[in-house]
Structure formats: C-alpha cells, structure tokens
Motif scaffolding. Structure first.
Motif, PDB file in Angstrom:
ATOM      1  N   THR A 118      35.564  48.196  52.232  1.00  0.00           N
ATOM      2  CA  THR A 118      35.177  47.115  52.984  1.00  0.00           C
ATOM      3  C   THR A 118      35.361  45.531  52.443  1.00  0.00           C
ATOM      4  OG1 THR A 118      33.037  47.377  51.840  1.00  0.00           O
ATOM      5  CG2 THR A 118      33.095  48.221  53.614  1.00  0.00           C
ATOM      6  N   ARG A 119      35.287  45.768  50.729  1.00  0.00           N
ATOM      7  CA  ARG A 119      35.802  44.359  50.343  1.00  0.00           C
ATOM      8  C   ARG A 119      37.440  43.586  50.339  1.00  0.00           C
ATOM      9  NH1 ARG A 119      32.613  41.849  48.751  1.00  0.00           N
ATOM     10  NH2 ARG A 119      30.409  42.850  49.745  1.00  0.00           N
ATOM     11  N   PRO A 120      38.589  44.223  50.487  1.00  0.00           N
ATOM     12  CA  PRO A 120      39.785  43.504  50.724  1.00  0.00           C
ATOM     13  C   PRO A 120      39.730  43.443  52.663  1.00  0.00           C
ATOM     14  CG  PRO A 120      40.380  46.160  50.246  1.00  0.00           C
ATOM     15  CD  PRO A 120      38.405  45.534  50.559  1.00  0.00           C
ATOM     16  N   SER A 121      39.163  44.301  53.556  1.00  0.00           N
ATOM     17  CA  SER A 121      38.905  43.885  54.877  1.00  0.00           C
ATOM     18  C   SER A 121      38.691  43.098  54.930  1.00  0.00           C
ATOM     19  CB  SER A 121      38.755  45.138  55.972  1.00  0.00           C
ATOM     20  OG  SER A 121      36.992  45.674  55.629  1.00  0.00           O
ATOM     21  N   LYS A 122      37.258  42.353  54.275  1.00  0.00           N
ATOM     22  CA  LYS A 122      36.247  41.274  54.611  1.00  0.00           C
ATOM     23  C   LYS A 122      37.052  40.298  53.764  1.00  0.00           C
ATOM     24  CE  LYS A 122      31.670  42.999  54.157  1.00  0.00           C
ATOM     25  NZ  LYS A 122      30.450  42.745  53.584  1.00  0.00           N
ATOM     26  N   ARG A 123      38.118  40.688  52.609  1.00  0.00           N
ATOM     27  CA  ARG A 123      38.311  39.034  52.180  1.00  0.00           C
ATOM     28  C   ARG A 123      40.120  38.884  53.273  1.00  0.00           C
ATOM     29  NH1 ARG A 123      39.038  41.661  46.527  1.00  0.00           N
ATOM     30  NH2 ARG A 123      37.077  41.351  45.552  1.00  0.00           N
ATOM     31  N   ALA A 124      40.476  40.205  54.033  1.00  0.00           N
ATOM     32  CA  ALA A 124      41.437  39.931  54.532  1.00  0.00           C
ATOM     33  C   ALA A 124      40.767  38.990  55.639  1.00  0.00           C
ATOM     34  CB  ALA A 124      42.191  41.239  55.180  1.00  0.00           C
ATOM     35  N   LYS A 125      39.466  39.167  56.449  1.00  0.00           N
ATOM     36  CA  LYS A 125      39.065  38.317  57.418  1.00  0.00           C
ATOM     37  C   LYS A 125      38.782  36.762  57.581  1.00  0.00           C
ATOM     38  CE  LYS A 125      36.744  42.342  60.156  1.00  0.00           C
ATOM     39  NZ  LYS A 125      35.935  42.617  60.455  1.00  0.00           N
ATOM     40  N   LYS A 126      38.056  36.781  55.819  1.00  0.00           N
ATOM     41  CA  LYS A 126      38.463  35.140  55.767  1.00  0.00           C
ATOM     42  C   LYS A 126      39.627  34.707  55.301  1.00  0.00           C
ATOM     43  CE  LYS A 126      33.253  36.788  53.622  1.00  0.00           C
ATOM     44  NZ  LYS A 126      32.727  36.724  52.059  1.00  0.00           N
ATOM     45  N   MET A 127      40.534  35.168  54.638  1.00  0.00           N
ATOM     46  CA  MET A 127      41.439  34.439  54.883  1.00  0.00           C
ATOM     47  C   MET A 127      41.779  33.854  55.986  1.00  0.00           C
ATOM     48  SD  MET A 127      43.747  36.159  51.449  1.00  0.00           S
ATOM     49  CE  MET A 127      44.670  35.542  52.203  1.00  0.00           C
ATOM     50  N   PHE A 128      42.804  32.737  55.818  1.00  0.00           N
ATOM     51  CA  PHE A 128      43.342  32.042  56.832  1.00  0.00           C
ATOM     52  C   PHE A 128      44.562  32.650  57.455  1.00  0.00           C
ATOM     53  CE2 PHE A 128      45.942  28.470  58.967  1.00  0.00           C
ATOM     54  CZ  PHE A 128      45.558  28.663  59.942  1.00  0.00           C
ATOM     55  N   LEU A 129      44.715  33.388  58.769  1.00  0.00           N
ATOM     56  CA  LEU A 129      46.718  33.281  58.510  1.00  0.00           C
ATOM     57  C   LEU A 129      47.335  32.453  59.375  1.00  0.00           C
ATOM     58  CD1 LEU A 129      45.094  37.300  60.322  1.00  0.00           C
ATOM     59  CD2 LEU A 129      46.498  36.717  58.057  1.00  0.00           C
ATOM     60  N   LYS A 130      48.165  32.046  58.333  1.00  0.00           N
ATOM     61  CA  LYS A 130      49.384  31.259  59.196  1.00  0.00           C
ATOM     62  C   LYS A 130      49.944  31.550  60.165  1.00  0.00           C
ATOM     63  CE  LYS A 130      50.571  27.861  55.217  1.00  0.00           C
ATOM     64  NZ  LYS A 130      52.311  27.788  54.934  1.00  0.00           N
ATOM     65  N   PRO A 131      50.053  30.856  61.183  1.00  0.00           N
ATOM     66  CA  PRO A 131      50.451  31.213  62.581  1.00  0.00           C
ATOM     67  C   PRO A 131      51.858  31.319  61.671  1.00  0.00           C
ATOM     68  CG  PRO A 131      49.373  28.442  62.579  1.00  0.00           C
ATOM     69  CD  PRO A 131      49.059  29.662  60.931  1.00  0.00           C
ATOM     70  N   GLN A 132      52.287  32.008  62.716  1.00  0.00           N
ATOM     71  CA  GLN A 132      54.097  32.384  62.576  1.00  0.00           C
ATOM     72  C   GLN A 132      54.787  31.113  62.998  1.00  0.00           C
ATOM     73  OE1 GLN A 132      55.046  36.151  63.226  1.00  0.00           O
ATOM     74  NE2 GLN A 132      54.455  36.785  60.777  1.00  0.00           N
ATOM     75  N   ASP A 133      55.796  30.254  62.983  1.00  0.00           N
ATOM     76  CA  ASP A 133      56.728  29.583  64.135  1.00  0.00           C
ATOM     77  C   ASP A 133      57.116  30.188  64.632  1.00  0.00           C
ATOM     78  OD1 ASP A 133      56.033  26.861  61.031  1.00  0.00           O
ATOM     79  OD2 ASP A 133      55.536  27.157  63.282  1.00  0.00           O
TER      80      ASP A 133
END
Lengths: 153, 185
Positions: free
Chosen positions: A138-153
């Motif tokens: 659950t930890r990494p998935s939460k972190r993954a969710k929390k982190m902002f995903l940069k939109p790909q150009d």
C-alpha cells in the motif's frame, strides 16, 4: 271559497269516520310491553374464531424444510410452547468466517482513517507481524498516487 | 351439534360444501385473470376475489411477483362481506409472507367438504398424524374446501389424495386399516 272550506270540512269528517272504522278493526295486545333482552348471539360466518386452528400449510418428513420451520413457528405462536431449537436463523456466513473477516477487515479499514503518526506506529508493528507485504504494497501505491505525474509532451 | 369452546362460545355444526369468504380465512385460489395491476382468483365462492400484485412480500411497482394465469395462490382475505367483492393478500399484518403466495409446480388440487377441513385443522388431528408417518409430502389446506398435496411420486400423491377424500365417510378404524395396508407395501 265557502265551497273549498266545505270541501275540506267534509274531507276531515270523512277522514275521521274512516279512522274510527279502522281503529275499531285494529287488534291490539293487552299484554304489557316486554323488555327487549340484549341478544347474546353474534352471527359468525366462519369457525375461524371458534376453534384453535392449526396453520394451513404443512410439510412432513422433510419434504419442504422451509415450511416445516414455518409450522414450528406458527404453531408455537398459538400454543406458546417453548421452542426447543435455537432461535438463530441459519446464517449465510458461519461464525468462523465472520471472525476471520473481522480480523483482517477491521484492521485494514481502521488504518485508512488513522492519522499519519499513528500509521507510522502501526507500520512498525506490522513489520513484526506477517502483514508486511500488505502494508508495503500500500505504501508505494499511495506514494505513486500522491506524486505528481508530469504530462508527456 | 353445539359444542363448547375455551372462550365460552357455542356454535352449531353443519355440513356445508359451498364456501363463503370470511375475513382472515386462509384459502387456496386459482388465478383466472391477470388484469393489469390486479389478479382475479377463483376461490369457490359466489364471485372471484381480487388480489393486488403489490400484496406479496417484497413486491414493488418495478419488482412484480411472478404470477401466471392458472397458478395456485395461498392467501388470506382482508375484505370479505356480502356487499363487496372479496379481496385477498399474500402477506400478513407485518408484511411477511409467512407461507403465503404462489404454490409451486406439480402437486394435486382437490376439493373436500368444509367440515373435513375443520377436522384436519384441529390441533393434533389424528388423520394428519397418521398420514405424516406414511411418506414425506407437503400439503396446503384452504378453508374454502380445497387441499393441495405434493409427494415425491405421482402414485404417493394420489394415495394421499384418496385417503383424504375418503376420510369424509370412513371411520377411524377403517382409516387405520387402510393406512396399515399402505405402510406394509
């Protein structure tokens, strides 16, 4: 106008004569009036009220178990006998399953609502138990969710 | 003849075949017409009884009960007087079906006199006790003189039907003899 009055007078006389004749012909009782007794008879169309009737739907030798349960229920209502069987309805889930579910379920949902500090404390505790994988997943998935995903150009 | 009951009531016994609807009676009806929101049931009285499709446990306007013409329904009267058409429902006062509703497939429906029904519905009826020892079966008794029986095989069903019909005029002795023969088989 006198004629009309005469007419009404003659009419009245005629009526009175008629009444006399009629009243003499009427028979009447010399007996004093009888008191009306309250009738103790109530008309009832069905014998439903009269007898203690058993419930109309029945099953024997286990042909229809639901109806057999119903029979016991209905007949005990009438007779107020003690029901020998347990009053518990057959549960869909057995007690053991319930206990297992509760153990895991309550824990995980409870964690969701804890504050951060408490979560860290729990995490330490969990590492001692077998729930490592669960919590670490659950930890990494939460972190993954929390982190902002940069939109790909 | 007149008999005393627990509540100090007396009543007169008479043999009767024709049923008259009475409020609170549980009867077996046959669905004859499905008219929109209401079913017409033949209950053996002078006129058909009406049964609303909402009068089943868990029925809503969207969730309609599965009732077809020709089905047998076990229900009770809520309205039954000589001025109005009788009305039936298949739920009790708390909204539960408690055994009422459509009676399942198979089985056999037949008619007996009202006096026999009363005998059968008496608590600790001997006939019922003896029959229950014979085979597994299920039975629904309608106060309108109709009985529905279902056993595992057609033969068993018909045997039970014949015994019940014959109980009208058989004495207890004859009945016990007949049952003894059958359980010997």
């Amino acid at each position: 106008f006198m004629q009309r009055g005469l007419d009404s007078q003659t009419k009245k006389q005629l009526e009175e004569e008629e009444k006399k004749i009629i009243s003499e012909e009427h028979w009447y009782l010399d007996v004093p009036d009888l008191k009306e007794k309250e009738s103790c008879i109530i008309e009832e169309r069905s014998f439903l009220r009269c007898e203690d009737l058993v419930y109309g739907r029945m099953s024997f030798k286990g042909f229809n178990p639901e109806i057999e349960k119903l029979m016991i229920q209905m007949n005990s209502k009438c007779k107020e006998e003690e029901i020998e069987e347990d009053d518990k309805m057959e549960a869909d889930v057995s007690d053991e399953e319930m206990a297992r579910r509760y153990e895991t379920l309550v824990g995980t949902i409870g964690k969701k609502f804890l504050r951060k500090r408490d979560q860290r404390v729990l995490k330490d505790d969990d590492e001692d138990e077998d729930d490592e994988e669960g919590s670490s997943n659950t930890r990494p998935s939460k972190r993954a969710k929390k982190m902002f995903l940069k939109p790909q150009d | 003849g007149p008999r005393p009951a627990g509540g100090g009531a007396y009543w007169v016994d008479s043999q009767q075949k024709r049923y008259v609807p009475v409020k609170g009676d549980h009867v077996i009806g046959i669905v004859t017409v499905k008219a929109g929101d209401v079913f017409r049931l033949d209950v053996g009285g002078s006129e058909p009884a009406s049964l609303s499709y909402l009068a089943f446990e868990g029925a809503t306007k969207r969730n309609r009960p599965n009732v077809q013409v020709g089905d047998l329904v076990y229900g009770q009267f809520v309205v039954a007087n000589k001025d109005m058409e009788p009305e039936m429902v298949c739920i009790d006062s708390s909204g539960k079906s408690s055994g009422m509703g459509v009676i399942g497939q198979d089985g056999f429906l037949f008619k007996v006199s009202l006096g026999l029904i009363r005998k059968l519905l008496a608590p600790k009826c001997e006939i019922i006790q003896e029959l229950s020892q014979l085979y597994p079966f299920e039975m629904v008794l309608g106060m309108n003189g109709r009985i529905w029986v279902k056993a595992k095989t057609v033969q068993q069903t018909l045997i039970i039907v014949n015994i019940l019909e014959a109980c009208e005029y058989m004495t207890a002795e004859q009945r016990k003899q007949a049952l003894a023969k059958l359980s010997g088989n």
